[in-house]
Scaffold this active site. Structure first.
Site, PDB file in Angstrom:
ATOM      1  N   TYR A   1      -2.252  -0.143  10.013  1.00 34.79           N
ATOM      2  CA  TYR A   1      -2.466  -0.788   8.719  1.00 34.79           C
ATOM      3  C   TYR A   1      -1.214  -0.663   7.848  1.00 34.79           C
ATOM      4  O   TYR A   1      -0.693  -1.648   7.304  1.00 34.79           O
ATOM      5  CB  TYR A   1      -3.686  -0.168   8.014  1.00 34.79           C
TER       6      TYR A   1
ATOM      7  N   LYS B   1       1.804  -3.609   6.324  1.00 33.55           N
ATOM      8  CA  LYS B   1       2.284  -3.768   4.940  1.00 33.55           C
ATOM      9  C   LYS B   1       3.798  -3.573   4.879  1.00 33.55           C
ATOM     10  O   LYS B   1       4.521  -4.286   4.177  1.00 33.55           O
ATOM     11  CB  LYS B   1       1.567  -2.767   4.021  1.00 33.55           C
TER      12      LYS B   1
ATOM     13  N   SER C   1       0.819  -1.211   0.000  1.00 31.39           N
ATOM     14  CA  SER C   1       0.000   0.000   0.000  1.00 31.39           C
ATOM     15  C   SER C   1       0.853   1.261   0.000  1.00 31.39           C
ATOM     16  O   SER C   1       1.956   1.274   0.575  1.00 31.39           O
ATOM     17  CB  SER C   1      -0.857  -0.006   1.269  1.00 31.39           C
TER      18      SER C   1
HETATM   19  N1  UFG Z   1     -13.280  10.533   2.957  1.00 30.43           N
HETATM   20  C1  UFG Z   1     -14.253  11.487   3.185  1.00 30.43           C
HETATM   21  N2  UFG Z   1     -15.538  11.073   3.317  1.00 30.43           N
HETATM   22  C2  UFG Z   1     -15.914   9.764   3.240  1.00 30.43           C
HETATM   23  C3  UFG Z   1     -14.921   8.791   3.000  1.00 30.43           C
HETATM   24  C4  UFG Z   1     -13.600   9.215   2.860  1.00 30.43           C
HETATM   25  O1  UFG Z   1     -13.955  12.685   3.285  1.00 30.43           O
HETATM   26  O2  UFG Z   1     -17.115   9.467   3.364  1.00 30.43           O
HETATM   27  C5  UFG Z   1     -11.892  10.970   2.751  1.00 30.43           C
HETATM   28  C6  UFG Z   1     -10.889  10.321   3.710  1.00 30.43           C
HETATM   29  O3  UFG Z   1     -10.817  11.029   4.919  1.00 30.43           O
HETATM   30  C7  UFG Z   1      -9.610  10.388   2.875  1.00 30.43           C
HETATM   31  C8  UFG Z   1     -10.113  10.235   1.414  1.00 30.43           C
HETATM   32  O4  UFG Z   1     -11.503  10.555   1.453  1.00 30.43           O
HETATM   33  O5  UFG Z   1      -9.033  11.639   2.995  1.00 30.43           O
HETATM   34  C9  UFG Z   1      -9.958   8.834   0.887  1.00 30.43           C
HETATM   35  O6  UFG Z   1     -10.497   7.924   1.840  1.00 30.43           O
HETATM   36  P1  UFG Z   1     -10.730   6.384   1.534  1.00 30.43           P
HETATM   37  O7  UFG Z   1     -11.360   5.793   2.758  1.00 30.43           O
HETATM   38  O8  UFG Z   1     -11.460   6.220   0.247  1.00 30.43           O
HETATM   39  O9  UFG Z   1      -9.264   5.810   1.312  1.00 30.43           O
HETATM   40  P2  UFG Z   1      -7.938   5.939   2.220  1.00 30.43           P
HETATM   41  O10 UFG Z   1      -7.067   6.987   1.591  1.00 30.43           O
HETATM   42  O11 UFG Z   1      -8.249   6.082   3.664  1.00 30.43           O
HETATM   43  O12 UFG Z   1      -7.294   4.493   2.083  1.00 30.43           O
HETATM   44  C10 UFG Z   1      -7.183   3.808   0.858  1.00 30.43           C
HETATM   45  C11 UFG Z   1      -7.225   2.330   1.160  1.00 30.43           C
HETATM   46  C12 UFG Z   1      -6.030   1.964   1.980  1.00 30.43           C
HETATM   47  C13 UFG Z   1      -4.767   2.422   1.297  1.00 30.43           C
HETATM   48  C14 UFG Z   1      -4.822   3.881   0.960  1.00 30.43           C
HETATM   49  C15 UFG Z   1      -3.587   4.237   0.169  1.00 30.43           C
HETATM   50  O13 UFG Z   1      -8.415   1.995   1.881  1.00 30.43           O
HETATM   51  O14 UFG Z   1      -6.027   0.565   2.125  1.00 30.43           O
HETATM   52  O15 UFG Z   1      -5.985   4.144   0.214  1.00 30.43           O
HETATM   53  O16 UFG Z   1      -3.671   5.493  -0.411  1.00 30.43           O
HETATM   54  F1  UFG Z   1      -3.727   2.242   2.123  1.00 30.43           F
END
Ligand code: UFG
Length: 321
Positions: free
Chosen positions: A139, A143, A115
């Protein structure tokens, strides 16, 4: 034959499908904790948990496995901050069982789902693979540790591996066979689309980040582009010894606000947005440099954010489905 752990999950199932199109035969091993049995449409399916070492050893003995694609893992950043034990036990303990079973069965090839979360707070953007790793959350640590394990196992036991550092996977297969469906859904794009369908407001976690519009910036990558990279990684593994890591990213960042705007453009609907506190464990910006994967694997992304959102929206049946 290729063993796919976590092959009923969002990314694993797309890759299982693509491997079959590329002529590979597969066995899917999944405990169905987050995956869906109906996603194991290609190859054979075994229900089992990597924490059950005897079962993993039996699977590796039963089938003539040439290489393992290892997706099975918990992958929610915020949950890993709240419940690190769950992550360390499954993502590290389960992987160690898998590697032990592989060594016992004489299987020396693994493509590992890593990741972009291994980098933590980057000092340069887009992040090259040579950047130091310093994860911000458990998490990401799981990895990072397994990448290290894989390098050590190559030195000591000749276990070859390609670690693929995914950035933000999104989108869906566009023939309607597969899509992203987590329960509960926490990922940005499906959360926005689900909110739209249900006619409820969606949440932005943090608008005070040091980014141009104050919201987090991520590197969204189409799951079909990810799938293609796995076929290339597998070909590299089958060709000779390696223990290497590659970013799977586009090199371009989009803020949460950019994604909201693109969802509105794709669907022709307005989203009602509410701002909330920052989510634990979120880095402000995470954008990866894909040059190494392009140079060494011959991989190039083909799909845009608009296509990721469009494919996921169609897979969810649009406003009516
Ligand atoms: N977010 C919102 N509202 C929501 C959902 C998410 O504002 O309803 C924001 C989060 O705070 C974050 C961004 O959108 O800033 C992306 O969030 P995601 O949950 O879609 O993805 P993450 O970046 O947290 O994580 C994903 C994968 C991980 C991986 C990561 C690597 O879930 O496994 O990308 O970039 F490690």
């Amino acid at each position: 034959m290729i063993l796919i752990t976590g092959g009923c999950g969002y990314i694993g199932s797309h890759i299982n499908k693509q491997l079959h199109s590329a002529g590979f035969d597969t066995v899917v091993l999944d405990n169905l904790s987050t995956g869906h049995a109906d996603a194991a449409r290609w190859g054979r399916f075994v229900r089992g948990d990597l924490c059950d070492a005897d079962m993993v050893a039996a699977v590796l003995k039963e089938w003539p496995i040439e290489a393992v694609l290892h997706f099975a893992a918990f992958s929610l950043v915020e949950e890993s901050v709240r419940d690190p034990q769950k992550y360390y036990r499954n993502n590290i303990g389960g992987t160690l069982n898998l590697l032990e079973a592989m060594l016992a069965a004489g299987v020396y090839k693994m493509v590992f789902s890593s990741s972009g979360a291994v980098y933590g707070l980057p000092s340069e953007t887009p992040i090259p693979e040579t950047h130091a790793t310093a994860p911000l959350n458990p998490y990401g640590y799981t990895k990072n540790i397994i990448e290290r394990v894989l390098r050590d196992y190559q030195q000591a036991y000749g276990m070859n591996s390609v670690a693929l550092r995914y950035f933000n996977a999104a989108g869906a297969d566009n023939d309607g066979e597969l899509c992203e469906r987590h329960d509960p859904e926490t990922h940005l794009i499906p959360s926005l689309l689900k909110g739209l369908k249900a006619g409820r407001a969606v949440t932005i976690y943090g608008e005070d980040y040091p980014t141009p519009d104050g919201t987090c910036v991520r590197d969204y990558i189409h799951v079909k582009d990810l799938a293609h990279a796995h076929v290339l990684a597998l070909q590299k593994l089958l060709a000779g010894p390696c223990a290497d890591a590659y970013n799977l990213s586009t090199g371009h960042g989009c803020s949460v606000r950019d994604v909201v705007g693109t969802v509105e453009e794709v669907t022709g609907q307005r989203l009602e947005v509410v701002a909330a506190e920052r989510r634990a464990g979120d880095p402000p910006v995470l954008v990866g440099d894909p040059a190494k994967a392009k140079r060494e694997l011959g991989w190039q992304t083909r799909y845009s954010l608009l296509e990721m959102i469009g494919d996921q929206w169609s897979a969810m049946g649009g406003l009516k489905g």
